[in-house]
Design a protein around this motif. Structure first.
Motif, mmCIF file in Angstrom:
data_model
loop_
_atom_site.group_PDB
_atom_site.id
_atom_site.type_symbol
_atom_site.label_atom_id
_atom_site.label_comp_id
_atom_site.label_asym_id
_atom_site.label_seq_id
_atom_site.Cartn_x
_atom_site.Cartn_y
_atom_site.Cartn_z
ATOM 1 N N LYS A 129 0.784 -1.231 0.039
ATOM 2 C CA LYS A 129 -0.181 -0.102 0.044
ATOM 3 C C LYS A 129 0.802 1.455 0.087
ATOM 4 C CE LYS A 129 -3.522 -2.125 2.944
ATOM 5 N NZ LYS A 129 -4.154 -2.052 4.085
ATOM 6 N N SER B 82 0.061 2.819 -5.897
ATOM 7 C CA SER B 82 0.578 1.929 -5.097
ATOM 8 C C SER B 82 0.694 0.490 -5.695
ATOM 9 C CB SER B 82 -0.061 2.015 -3.804
ATOM 10 O OG SER B 82 -1.524 1.093 -3.991
ATOM 11 N N LYS C 106 -0.148 -2.271 -4.168
ATOM 12 C CA LYS C 106 -1.519 -2.867 -4.208
ATOM 13 C C LYS C 106 -2.299 -2.354 -4.993
ATOM 14 C CE LYS C 106 -5.427 -3.533 -1.129
ATOM 15 N NZ LYS C 106 -5.999 -3.076 0.067
ATOM 16 N N THR C 107 -2.727 -1.203 -5.394
ATOM 17 C CA THR C 107 -3.465 -0.656 -6.416
ATOM 18 C C THR C 107 -3.345 -1.381 -7.651
ATOM 19 O OG1 THR C 107 -4.007 1.437 -5.101
ATOM 20 C CG2 THR C 107 -4.472 1.399 -7.292
#
Length: 132
Positions: A33, A66, A68-69
């Motif tokens: 993240k 990020s 994560k994204t």
């Protein structure tokens, strides 16, 4: 680019039979993240033979978002069909899969530098990178 500046996500994927969940755990981490504006490297635990020498770098990419994204939603895609076969082979034959990254104010330029350095050393692109 200084490879010593690379930060590794803490998860190492070693379970080739549960790849989707392994990728979700890797890219769902707090560290993933926080990893924004980075050049990232998919890496094996043990080096892979290249045209000239060997390297543990399998893929070089960049993201302004990020990690994560960028990747969490693609866990199924990474674990299926040709991608799944590739990563399963890496895990079973080269010890596992890990991801490292380097923060950058200009990820596009740093990615280009990483590709240039890789090609100068190994005389080819990383095995999972289509273009550099």
């Amino acid at each position: 680019m200084n490879i010593e500046d690379m930060v590794m996500l803490p998860k190492i994927i070693t379970d080739s039979e549960n790849l989707e969940n392994e990728f979700k755990e890797l890219f769902g981490s707090d560290e993933a993240k926080k990893a924004k504006k980075v050049v990232y490297f998919f890496r094996s635990l043990h080096p892979v033979a290249r045209f000239k020498g060997e390297s543990d770098i399998l893929y070089i990419g960049k993201t302004e978002q990020s990690m994560k994204t960028r990747y969490f939603r693609y866990a199924k895609h990474l674990s299926n069909k040709a991608n799944g076969s590739f990563y399963k082979y890496v895990i079973e034959n080269y010890g596992g899969l890990r991801v490292g990254y380097i923060f950058s104010d200009d990820p596009k330029s740093l990615e280009r530098e990483a590709f240039d350095s890789y090609r100068a050393t190994y005389m080819e692109n990383p095995p999972k990178s289509k273009v550099g």
